[in-house]
Design an enzyme around this catalytic site. Structure first.
Site, short mmCIF file in Angstrom:
data_model
loop_
_atom_site.label_atom_id
_atom_site.label_comp_id
_atom_site.label_asym_id
_atom_site.label_seq_id
_atom_site.Cartn_x
_atom_site.Cartn_y
_atom_site.Cartn_z
N GLY A 15 0.79 -1.24 0.00
CA GLY A 15 0.00 0.00 0.00
C GLY A 15 0.82 1.28 0.00
O GLY A 15 0.41 2.28 -0.58
N GLU A 16 1.94 1.27 0.68
CA GLU A 16 2.66 2.52 0.88
C GLU A 16 4.06 2.57 0.29
O GLU A 16 4.57 3.66 -0.02
CB GLU A 16 2.69 2.85 2.38
CG GLU A 16 1.29 3.23 2.86
CD GLU A 16 1.11 3.18 4.37
OE1 GLU A 16 1.34 4.19 5.01
OE2 GLU A 16 0.74 2.10 4.89
MO1 MOS Z 1 -1.83 4.56 5.98
S1 MOS Z 1 -0.97 6.44 6.14
O1 MOS Z 1 -1.20 3.76 7.30
O2 MOS Z 1 -3.49 4.75 5.84
#
Ligand code: MOS
Length: 747
Positions: free
Chosen positions: A713-714
């Site tokens: 995701g990140e």
């Molecule tokens: Mo993320 S910034 O852990 O939604």
């Protein structure tokens, strides 16, 4: 996993909710159809510090259709003050006359229509006793505090730096940024006697349920959160503190009340990525081996909150180094509280480290990739724990090859195409592999179809599809035969969809529930006189719609289900190894305990990547273009390559955006956000990001968790800031250390 087959998730699967989303059948919280809804409009403060002296509500009340105006003067509910992420006092609050920041909620107008509420909101007159506000770093009257978080020390960084033959000492800055999800912040609250239903986009459903109950002083069992689809969260939709005021507004008018906050209000009623400052010292020997790394960070926060990201916890373990010292400071100003935004610690802190490394590589005359290779490590320099797996250099090698890094002429300003100065830059991406507890209910029916329920979060990542894939693999049935219900606190609880943990958290609990089903089917099958009579139940597996045993023994799954009464339902809970025994009990109380990164005692878990970008800077106008990016990531098992590719590509694009476009500008006279709209807050359009090539480097990791999932995701956003700034330096010979890189900084 007992299925006997290594669970490989290699098949790209289109989103099972894709058609619903593009046809409008998917109901986002503000779309939920309710009868007799009234509409709310927030009134927000126009000063950043001081007190409300008085309200004049006469003109507002006279607007036809106005039902109620809630202010601190007429608040008739003994609220527990809104709190911030970890229980700090919140700042988006209206229960007193105090103003913490510009754009703070000070009144809620409720009316028959959105238009009436908005008109009346504009007619609320407020007198303030205003004080001079501090907007950001260097303002008079900010309060600077050194934080325990971020304090790390091994060896003697100062002495090693003093003796190092090659040194870099620099300052870097990253700006305020706001998430700006497409979906505006919104909430709809409906009471039925003591029962409250809250339609709210949330990446933390059980958290939201318990938070609302705590704030209102009511029984959590009376609060239901419905959040079937979320139109982008990115860290901003885990801890909404304004929803309680809408619940109170709804109680006062005796009708459901819906709030859809405006785009500009979203800048101040929710969290954001705070501006940061960095002082970095790197010392190296002449071959490029790091001898000393010192990193001091400053992060902006509100007066009330102690939120810091302390990203040195990541940067201090990426490269081998015997002498490390890190410090983090918080700077309190008259601002709303910041919070999580996609890769909160890594994005700003890796910009500083990866920029400094690029400066070091030039000083050493060592290729930037080789400098990372020289300092690559499979163990943490802080304490020596091994990485569960780490494929950073494989990422560099594959991305460099695809990018054509070999064609780079190292000297700055030496590559040119007509009027355009061409630059190549690269940098490291990293993000911790995190997992949390979850529960799920799985039902398998006589026709071989399954239904799954869990209070999971679809924040745009493809979570419904991921759950269906995990179940399909474990049950040996088709994705199309699985129905998934999520986004409702009445379903079994799932920890917060944060820290890129959702894939690991949900895939494991689904696998566990499906294993319970397989075991039930297998135990019934071996006890029966059929083809599996007296076999070991653990030797039976579910595959291609069949229950399969050793040799050629098999039967349709429907026959196996019939033996179990025609339907099986199980509910499973999963506490990932390493988390305390009360983790699930705490999840039921709304607390998400996550584990990952360096929190484990046996390994540290991180996903890695290598970001490459070409920039072109016009020799006369200094216009900056980023015609192509190539990025490679290794994040363990990829559950759905199609969704993962989108996540990573989205991260890379946002990274380019962060480097070249995004900054929330603040008026220092009023401590007020200036460009709080889509016209002035710069984000890239297609023409700004012509080509993004994402490589997923295969990585097997049986130490991080049973399925080997690290999450994607990140990690995709991390490192691109530095890669762009490094490429701009390579193109122009100008080093920009304050993001974003803009024309005016190059002129
Ligand atoms: Mo993320 S910034 O852990 O939604």
């Amino acid at each position: 996993m007992a299925s006997g087959r290594k669970p490989l998730f290699e098949t790209p699967v289109p989103r099972i909710d894709g058609a619903a989303k593009v046809t409008g059948a998917a109901h986002y919280p503000a779309d939920e159809a309710l009868t007799d809804v009234a509409f709310a409009c927030l009134v927000t403060s126009t000063i950043a510090r001081g007190r409300i002296s008085s309200f004049d509500l006469e003109a507002a009340r006279a607007v036809p259709g106005v039902l109620d105006i809630l202010t601190h003067e007429n608040l008739d509910w003994a609220v527990n003050s809104p709190t911030h992420l970890f229980g700090d006092p919140g700042t988006s609050t209206l229960e007193t006359d105090q103003i913490w920041h510009d754009g703070q909620i000070i009144a809620v107008v409720t009316a028959e229509s959105f238009e009436a509420a908005r008109e009346a909101g504009a007619k609320v007159k407020v007198d303030y006793a205003e004080e001079i506000a501090a907007d950001t770093f260097d303002a008079k009257d900010v309060a600077v505090e050194r934080m325990k978080a971020g304090k790390q020390s091994i060896g003697d960084a100062a002495a090693a730096f003093a003796e190092a033959p090659v040194k870099i000492e620099q300052w870097y800055e990253t700006p305020t940024q706001h998430h700006n999800a497409m979906e505006l912040f919104n909430v709809t609250c409906a009471w039925d006697g003591p029962k409250l239903t809250v339609y709210e986009p949330s990446q933390n459903i059980v958290g939201a349920q318990h938070r609302m109950a705590t704030q209102l002083g009511i029984d959590p069992a009376d609060v239901r959160i419905v959040s079937r689809y979320v139109g982008g969260a990115f860290g901003a939709k885990g801890f909404a503190s304004y929803s309680m005021w809408i619940a109170i507004a709804a109680k006062r008018v005796g009708r459901p009340v819906r709030l859809v906050a405006s785009r500009d209000q979203g800048f101040s009623i929710a969290t954001y990525r705070a501006e940061t400052r960095h002082h970095v010292r790197l010392g190296a020997d002449r071959d490029g081996k790091l001898l000393s790394y010192f990193h001091e960070g400053w992060e902006l926060s509100s007066r009330a909150s102690d939120f810091v990201t302390a990203g040195v916890s990541a940067t201090a373990q990426i490269y081998a180094c015997d002498n490390i010292e890190t410090i983090v400071n918080i700077v309190h100003a008259d601002r709303n509280s910041p919070g999580f935004m996609r890769a909160p610690p890594e994005l700003p802190y890796m910009f500083a480290l990866e920029s400094a490394l690029d400066e070091l590589s030039e000083k050493l005359n060592v290729d930037p990739i080789e400098l990372r290779r020289i300092n690559d490590t499979q163990v943490s320099p802080l304490g020596g724990l091994p990485y569960s797996s780490r494929s950073l250099m494989q990422c560099y090698d594959q991305a460099a090859e695809r990018f054509g890094w070999a064609a780079r002429v190292p000297r700055p300003r030496s590559m040119r195409d007509g009027d355009w100065l061409v630059g190549y830059g690269c940098a490291t991406a990293c993000f911790p592999a995190i997992i949390g507890p979850a529960a799920a209910r799985v039902s398998l029916f006589g026709d071989g179809k399954a239904k799954i329920g869990l209070a999971g979060h679809e924040i745009g990542t493809g979570a419904y599809t991921l759950v269906a894939i995990a179940a399909a693999k474990s049950l040996g049935i088709a994705v199309a035969d699985i129905e998934v219900a999520m986004g409702d606190s009445s379903l079994p609880p799932v920890s917060i969809a944060g820290g890129s943990s959702n894939a690991a958290s949900t895939a494991h609990v689904i696998a566990k529930a499906c294993e319970d089903i397989r075991r039930k089917l297998a135990e019934a099958a071996v006890a029966d006189s059929g083809p599996f009579h007296t076999l070991d139940p653990d030797a039976l597996r579910l595959e291609d719609g069949l229950l399969v045993g050793p040799g050629n023994a098999s039967e349709p799954i429907a026959d196996a289900i019939a033996r179990c009464g025609g339907e099986i339902e199980v509910e499973a809970e999963n506490i990932p190894a390493g988390l305390p025994a009360d983790t699930m009990a705490r999840l039921h109380r709304g607390q998400s305990i996550l584990l990952g990164g360096r929190a484990r005692k046996d390994v540290i878990g991180y996903a890695f990547g290598a970001q490459f970008v070409e920039v072109r800077v016009h020799a006369q106008t200094c216009e900056i273009r980023a015609p192509r990016a190539v990025a490679a990531f290794a994040a363990g098992t990829i559950v759905n390559p199609m969704a993962a590719h989108s996540q990573l590509m989205g991260g890379v694009i946002w990274g380019i955006s962060s480097a070249l476009h995004e900054a929330t500008e603040i008026d220092p006279r009023k401590a007020r956000y200036i460009n709080d709209n889509f016209g002035d807050y710069m984000i890239p359009v297609n023409a700004d990001v012509p080509s993004v090539d994402v490589i997923m480097v295969p990585e097997e990791d049986d130490r991080i968790n049973p399925l080997g999932i690290k999450g994607v995701g990140e990690v995709g956003i991390v490192g691109m800031n530095a890669a762009v700034a490094n490429a701009v330096y390579h193109a122009t010979g100008r080093r920009i250390r304050q993001l974003p890189v803009k024309i005016e900084k190059l002129l």
